[in-house]
Design an enzyme around this catalytic site. Structure first.
Site, PDB file in Angstrom:
ATOM      1  N   TYR A   1       3.963   9.134  -0.527  1.00 12.03           N
ATOM      2  CA  TYR A   1       2.588   8.633  -0.666  1.00 12.03           C
ATOM      3  C   TYR A   1       1.527   9.730  -0.728  1.00 12.03           C
ATOM      4  CZ  TYR A   1       4.924   4.272   0.477  1.00 12.03           C
ATOM      5  OH  TYR A   1       5.772   3.198   0.460  1.00 12.03           O
TER       6      TYR A   1
ATOM      7  N   ARG B   1      12.215   3.055  -6.894  1.00 19.54           N
ATOM      8  CA  ARG B   1      12.613   3.225  -5.488  1.00 19.54           C
ATOM      9  C   ARG B   1      13.761   2.272  -5.134  1.00 19.54           C
ATOM     10  NH1 ARG B   1       7.444   3.250  -1.856  1.00 19.54           N
ATOM     11  NH2 ARG B   1       9.038   3.962  -0.382  1.00 19.54           N
TER      12      ARG B   1
ATOM     13  N   ALA C   1       4.266  -3.645   2.063  1.00 19.22           N
ATOM     14  CA  ALA C   1       5.590  -4.261   2.255  1.00 19.22           C
ATOM     15  C   ALA C   1       5.577  -5.768   1.994  1.00 19.22           C
ATOM     16  CB  ALA C   1       6.092  -3.977   3.663  1.00 19.22           C
TER      17      ALA C   1
ATOM     18  N   HIS D   1      -0.033  -0.368  -6.602  1.00 21.91           N
ATOM     19  CA  HIS D   1       0.855   0.370  -5.699  1.00 21.91           C
ATOM     20  C   HIS D   1       0.695   1.857  -5.941  1.00 21.91           C
ATOM     21  CE1 HIS D   1       2.863  -3.274  -4.480  1.00 21.91           C
ATOM     22  NE2 HIS D   1       2.859  -3.625  -5.745  1.00 21.91           N
TER      23      HIS D   1
ATOM     24  N   ARG E   1       1.936   9.249   6.784  1.00 20.36           N
ATOM     25  CA  ARG E   1       3.128   8.429   6.577  1.00 20.36           C
ATOM     26  C   ARG E   1       3.894   8.874   5.317  1.00 20.36           C
ATOM     27  NH1 ARG E   1       2.754   2.664   3.552  1.00 20.36           N
ATOM     28  NH2 ARG E   1       4.909   2.071   3.905  1.00 20.36           N
TER      29      ARG E   1
ATOM     30  N   GLU F   1      -2.892  -6.293  -8.799  1.00 19.32           N
ATOM     31  CA  GLU F   1      -1.968  -5.727  -7.812  1.00 19.32           C
ATOM     32  C   GLU F   1      -1.804  -4.228  -8.078  1.00 19.32           C
ATOM     33  OE1 GLU F   1       1.918  -7.467  -8.169  1.00 19.32           O
ATOM     34  OE2 GLU F   1       2.830  -6.056  -6.768  1.00 19.32           O
TER      35      GLU F   1
ATOM     36  N   PRO G   1      -0.098  -3.669   5.095  1.00 19.59           N
ATOM     37  CA  PRO G   1       0.410  -3.007   6.292  1.00 19.59           C
ATOM     38  C   PRO G   1       0.822  -1.553   6.091  1.00 19.59           C
ATOM     39  CG  PRO G   1       1.971  -4.659   5.490  1.00 19.59           C
ATOM     40  CD  PRO G   1       0.695  -4.843   4.722  1.00 19.59           C
ATOM     41  N   ASN G   2       0.510  -0.775   7.097  1.00 21.59           N
ATOM     42  CA  ASN G   2       0.864   0.646   7.204  1.00 21.59           C
ATOM     43  C   ASN G   2       0.052   1.563   6.286  1.00 21.59           C
ATOM     44  OD1 ASN G   2       2.973   0.254   9.175  1.00 21.59           O
ATOM     45  ND2 ASN G   2       4.168  -0.652   7.520  1.00 21.59           N
TER      46      ASN G   2
ATOM     47  N   ASN H   1      -3.293  -4.028  -2.663  1.00 16.09           N
ATOM     48  CA  ASN H   1      -1.999  -3.368  -2.460  1.00 16.09           C
ATOM     49  C   ASN H   1      -1.367  -4.089  -1.273  1.00 16.09           C
ATOM     50  OD1 ASN H   1       0.209  -1.844  -1.923  1.00 16.09           O
ATOM     51  ND2 ASN H   1      -0.837   0.138  -1.973  1.00 16.09           N
TER      52      ASN H   1
END
Ligand code: DQA
Length: 146
Positions: A23, A106, A75, A99, A18, A97, A10-11, A72
């Site tokens: 990012y 973070r 969230a 990111h 964003r 996985e 998502p996103n 990825n």
């Protein structure tokens, strides 16, 4: 021909607009282009999938006939037992996985990945190169299996 699947959660469709301080300004299609470029020297076909919907990602993981997956989960990394279980059910293929950001530097809620224990490994913090490194790792795993 081998096929790999790259799943963006998502996103990530908003990349480039964003939270650019975190990012960067790269769009999702620029990331996909970098992945495609990284696979050029290999005999592999790449499918890209982005969804903001947990169930669609679960279906995609379950139904794809591929040799390996880069994901990825965005969230959903921190919340989704359903995506974790879908990956755990794919013991037949390696799942890596990735990111863009370093999730461990973070907010605390990002430090926990529900996905990491069922992935072969995790690459976090290298921007679009997390995907490129993930693809390299995945191709190595797929070649070892053959
Ligand atoms: C992310 C990190 C997640 O915590 C966040 O929710 C994202 C993107 C990353 O690529 O750095 O959407 O997965």
């Amino acid at each position: 021909m081998k096929k790999i699947l790259v799943i963006h959660g998502p996103n990530l469709d908003l990349l480039g607009k964003r939270e650019t301080d975190i990012y960067g300004t790269q769009t999702l299609s620029a990331i996909n282009d970098a992945v495609t470029a990284a696979t050029m020297a290999h005999d592999v076909q790449t499918e890209f999938f982005q969804s903001n919907h947990e169930g669609d990602i679960v279906d995609k993981i379950a139904r794809s006939e591929v040799s390996g997956i880069i994901i990825n989960p965005a969230a959903y990394t921190h919340t989704s037992v359903a995506i974790r279980d879908a990956i755990a059910a794919r013991k037949d293929i390696p799942v890596v996985e990735v990111h863009l950001s370093n999730i461990y530097s973070r907010e605390e809620f990002r430090h926990k990945s529900l996905i990491a224990p069922v992935a072969i490994g995790q690459i976090s913090g290298f921007g679009r190169n997390s995907y490129v490194l993930g693809v390299m790792a995945l191709l190595g795993l797929i070649d070892e299996k053959i």
